[in-house]
Design a protein around this motif. Structure first.
Motif, short mmCIF file in Angstrom:
data_model
loop_
_atom_site.label_atom_id
_atom_site.label_comp_id
_atom_site.label_asym_id
_atom_site.label_seq_id
_atom_site.Cartn_x
_atom_site.Cartn_y
_atom_site.Cartn_z
N SER A 67 0.84 -1.19 0.00
CA SER A 67 0.00 0.00 0.00
C SER A 67 0.88 1.25 0.00
O SER A 67 1.91 1.30 0.67
CB SER A 67 -0.88 0.00 1.25
N THR A 68 0.46 2.26 -0.77
CA THR A 68 1.19 3.52 -0.79
C THR A 68 1.31 4.11 0.62
O THR A 68 2.29 4.78 0.94
CB THR A 68 0.47 4.53 -1.69
N ILE A 69 0.31 3.85 1.45
CA ILE A 69 0.32 4.39 2.82
C ILE A 69 1.49 3.81 3.61
O ILE A 69 2.20 4.52 4.31
CB ILE A 69 -1.02 4.07 3.52
N ILE A 70 1.71 2.50 3.46
CA ILE A 70 2.83 1.87 4.15
C ILE A 70 4.15 2.45 3.65
O ILE A 70 5.01 2.83 4.43
CB ILE A 70 2.79 0.33 3.93
N VAL A 71 4.29 2.55 2.33
CA VAL A 71 5.51 3.10 1.74
C VAL A 71 5.75 4.52 2.25
O VAL A 71 6.86 4.88 2.64
CB VAL A 71 5.42 3.08 0.20
N ALA A 72 4.69 5.31 2.27
CA ALA A 72 4.83 6.71 2.67
C ALA A 72 5.29 6.82 4.12
O ALA A 72 6.22 7.58 4.44
CB ALA A 72 3.50 7.45 2.48
N TYR A 73 4.66 6.06 5.01
CA TYR A 73 5.08 6.13 6.42
C TYR A 73 6.49 5.60 6.61
O TYR A 73 7.28 6.16 7.38
CB TYR A 73 4.12 5.34 7.31
N PHE A 102 9.01 5.65 4.53
CA PHE A 102 10.00 6.64 4.11
C PHE A 102 9.98 7.88 4.99
O PHE A 102 11.00 8.52 5.17
CB PHE A 102 9.82 6.98 2.62
N LYS A 103 8.83 8.19 5.52
CA LYS A 103 8.76 9.33 6.43
C LYS A 103 9.65 9.06 7.64
O LYS A 103 10.38 9.94 8.10
CB LYS A 103 7.31 9.55 6.86
N LEU A 104 9.60 7.84 8.15
CA LEU A 104 10.47 7.48 9.27
C LEU A 104 11.94 7.47 8.83
O LEU A 104 12.82 7.92 9.56
CB LEU A 104 10.08 6.11 9.84
N PHE A 105 12.20 6.97 7.63
CA PHE A 105 13.59 6.93 7.14
C PHE A 105 14.18 8.32 6.96
O PHE A 105 15.37 8.52 7.14
CB PHE A 105 13.66 6.19 5.79
N PRO A 159 2.13 12.19 -1.10
CA PRO A 159 2.33 13.52 -0.50
C PRO A 159 1.39 13.78 0.68
O PRO A 159 1.79 14.46 1.63
CB PRO A 159 2.07 14.49 -1.65
N TYR A 160 0.19 13.23 0.63
CA TYR A 160 -0.75 13.45 1.74
C TYR A 160 -0.17 12.94 3.04
O TYR A 160 -0.24 13.61 4.07
CB TYR A 160 -2.08 12.76 1.43
N ILE A 161 0.40 11.74 3.01
CA ILE A 161 0.96 11.16 4.24
C ILE A 161 2.30 11.80 4.59
O ILE A 161 2.55 12.16 5.74
CB ILE A 161 1.16 9.63 4.08
N MET A 162 3.16 11.98 3.59
CA MET A 162 4.53 12.41 3.90
C MET A 162 4.64 13.91 4.12
O MET A 162 5.49 14.36 4.88
CB MET A 162 5.49 11.97 2.80
#
Lengths: 288, 306
Positions: B120-126, B128-131, B238-241
């Motif tokens: 899911s894009t949501i998982i990827v976004a979170y 990378f946000k942590l990374f 972009p919404y999540i990150m």
């Protein structure tokens, strides 16, 4: 050397014959695979660490018996509920998509009737339209149907979105089926419904798998429609629930990573088992 | 196809066709047509007021501050599209070419490159946000540990790097898709053509540019078009990150976020406006449809029928 390399290459023997050129390509592939897998490995490793361990040694191999983070998620959050909701919504949508999609494809593919070309065009038109941009009327429609904040809204939208690709894939497949069996059954006086159900449908399973995978992944992963339609925490699907959960535990990185790991686990496991079908299904719209 | 003799065949076909048609009509065709109609009205909350012609369109295109918001978001979308064209489709072509050789381990590499695509894009976004976290993210920790600490920076917190950080995450997420579409295209090139090329030239470059690239043109048409539609619909990542405002300072604002914000409002700006939102949706829709058609037609023209 190069003549040998060429013949190896073109005959697809896959030998390490041409070390120079193929070596470079091999290095590219290995480097890429490391880049593809590293984030996922770090995610899984971090899921078994405490927050301070993550900060101090993010790359170290953890003690995999430390499942405290997972226990926390399982007991303290709504995570299990989100997971179940995702199963319900995805399952219901897939059942509807495959049933309705096969019905339409069967009618278009097996019978000659006025307007069948038009109906196929109608479905195909839905193939490329970005439905996100129609979210305002969809929101109003769901409100008028009083299914805002109800998982039916998601199931209906996903079904409608899944039908064009399904009808497209299934019609193409159903058309290729031989008509002898069908004719023989008809001679024996079998009804049209019986012919479809007992004779033709068992033959279309491979196409159903492809159409199913192509739709199940985007539906399982979708975030946009729940974001607009669902407010009640108990009705949220997994990707949407994840945002709630990530907001609550911002400082507990161990829990955050295990939440991500837990959300990713179902689809990663199924993908690894069925990678061939997944790749075929998800690229089927783009590969002629 | 069999000719039907059943008396109830019309009924039977109707039973098969009407329910699926109804779903598509009600939940796809009707909303999209309505989106066009909505844009010509004045809205107050969920209530439709007067017909105001083209005023909503005029507002989002020419009246400040909407004008600069629209332009800024559009410009970012253009950057995203071209950057992903290189990082996602360009890299995808190279990876496909490497996989095509079927070197040892190719099967494994193929499964690995597609793995992020199923997430899911949501998982990827979170993830990378942590990374990208300035203090504890693995990106900066890695840089510091190899002595490049001066390169460590708040990737998502400053305008100069935020959009590019999102683009990298997106490319990681989706590069497997064009890779495998190109790979399928290459595998369809007939062996005789490749044998003939082998007689003519030794140069890898000539082979790629004169033979492989033109022959995978149908795959290119599809991945280019899909990337275009995807880039101008960009929303989840972009919404999540970066958040609904495209922070910092609108440097990651894209049309998807801007449209959503305008239509449904956000915590800080509050006001929701279905009229302006619909006008934006219609403009984005027309733009995507027009350009995607041009891309498809122009690229189709160079496809070769074998």
């Amino acid at each position: 050397m190069s003549a040998v390399a060429e013949s190896n290459y073109y005959e697809r023997r896959g030998l390490l014959g041409a070390l120079g050129r193929d070596g470079l390509l091999q290095i590219i592939l290995i480097a890429n695979t490391i880049i593809m897998l590293a984030p996922i490995v770090i995610m899984v490793f971090s899921a078994f660490k405490s927050t301070s361990q993550i900060f101090q040694s993010p790359f170290s191999i953890p003690d995999f018996t430390q499942v405290g983070n997972f226990v926390k998620i399982w007991t303290e959050t709504n995570f299990v509920r989100y997971l179940l909701n995702s199963f319900v919504v995805t399952g219901a949508s897939m059942a509807l998509i495959l049933t309705l999609g096969t019905m339409a494809a069967y009618a278009i593919g097996r019978y000659r009737f006025t307007g069948s070309a038009f109906i196929l065009m109608f479905f195909l038109a839905g193939l490329t339209l970005p439905l996100k941009l129609a979210i305002i009327p969809l929101f109003m429609l769901m409100r008028d149907l009083s299914i805002l904040n109800n998982q039916l809204s998601l199931i209906f939208v996903y079904t409608a979105m899944g039908l064009p690709t399904t009808v497209f894939i299934m019609t193409g497949f159903i058309r290729t089926l031989p008509s002898e069996l069908e004719d023989a059954a008809r001679m024996d006086g079998a009804s049209e419904a019986r012919i479809m159900w007992s004779i033709m449908l068992p033959l279309v399973r491979p196409a159903m798998v492809i159409a199913g995978i192509q739709n199940v992944v985007p539906i399982w992963n979708d975030f946009f429609f729940p974001l607009v339609f669902i407010q009640n925490d108990n009705l949220k699907t997994l990707p949407q629930g994840l945002t709630t959960f990530m907001g609550e535990y911002t400082t507990d990185w161990g829990v955050l990573f295990s939440g991500l790991t837990l959300s990713a686990a179902p689809i990663i496991i199924i993908y690894i088992i069925l990678s061939k079908q997944f790749i075929a299904g998800m690229t089927s719209g783009a590969v002629k | 196809m069999p000719k039907l003799r059943m008396t109830g065949r019309g009924l039977w076909i109707t039973v098969l066709v009407v329910p699926p048609l109804a779903f598509v009509a009600l939940f796809i065709v009707y909303p999209i047509l309505s989106a066009f109609a909505y844009a010509f009205f004045d809205w107050q909350g969920l209530r439709r007021l007067d017909f105001i012609g083209l005023e909503n369109f005029h507002t989002v295109l020419f009246v400040e501050p909407y004008r600069s918001w629209t332009l800024n978001a559009f410009r970012n979308n253009v950057i995203v599209f071209f950057a992903l064209m290189v990082l996602q489709n360009g890299l995808g072509f190279i990876l496909a070419y490497a996989l095509w050789r079927e070197l040892p381990g190719a099967r494994f590499h193929r499964v690995a490159v597609f793995l992020p695509v199923v997430l899911s894009t949501i998982i990827v976004a979170y993830l990378f946000k942590l990374f990208y976290h300035p203090l504890f993210g693995v990106v900066n920790i890695s840089l510091r540990s190899i002595g490049l600490g001066w390169l460590a920076q708040p990737w998502l917190g400053q305008s100069s790097t935020a959009l590019w950080s999102l683009i990298i995450a997106q490319a990681w997420h989706m590069v497997g898709f064009p890779t495998l579409v190109f790979l399928a295209g290459m595998q369809r090139i007939p062996g005789e053509i490749l044998d003939a090329v082998r007689m003519e030239t030794e140069s890898e470059w000539v082979k790629i540019t004169k033979i492989v690239w033109p022959l995978v043109a149908p795959s290119a048409t599809i991945v280019f078009t899909l990337l275009f539609v995807g880039a101008f619909n960009w929303f989840e990542l972009p919404y999540i990150m970066a958040g609904l405002d495209g922070s910092p300072f609108g440097s990651t604002d894209v049309l998807g976020l801007y449209f959503y914000r305008t239509a449904f409002g956000n915590v800080s700006a509050g006001q929701q406006d279905f009229g302006l939102g619909s006008a934006l949706a219609v403009l984005i829709f027309i733009f995507i449809a027009a350009i995607a058609t041009v891309i498809t037609l122009r690229l189709r023209a160079r496809e070769i029928q074998l």
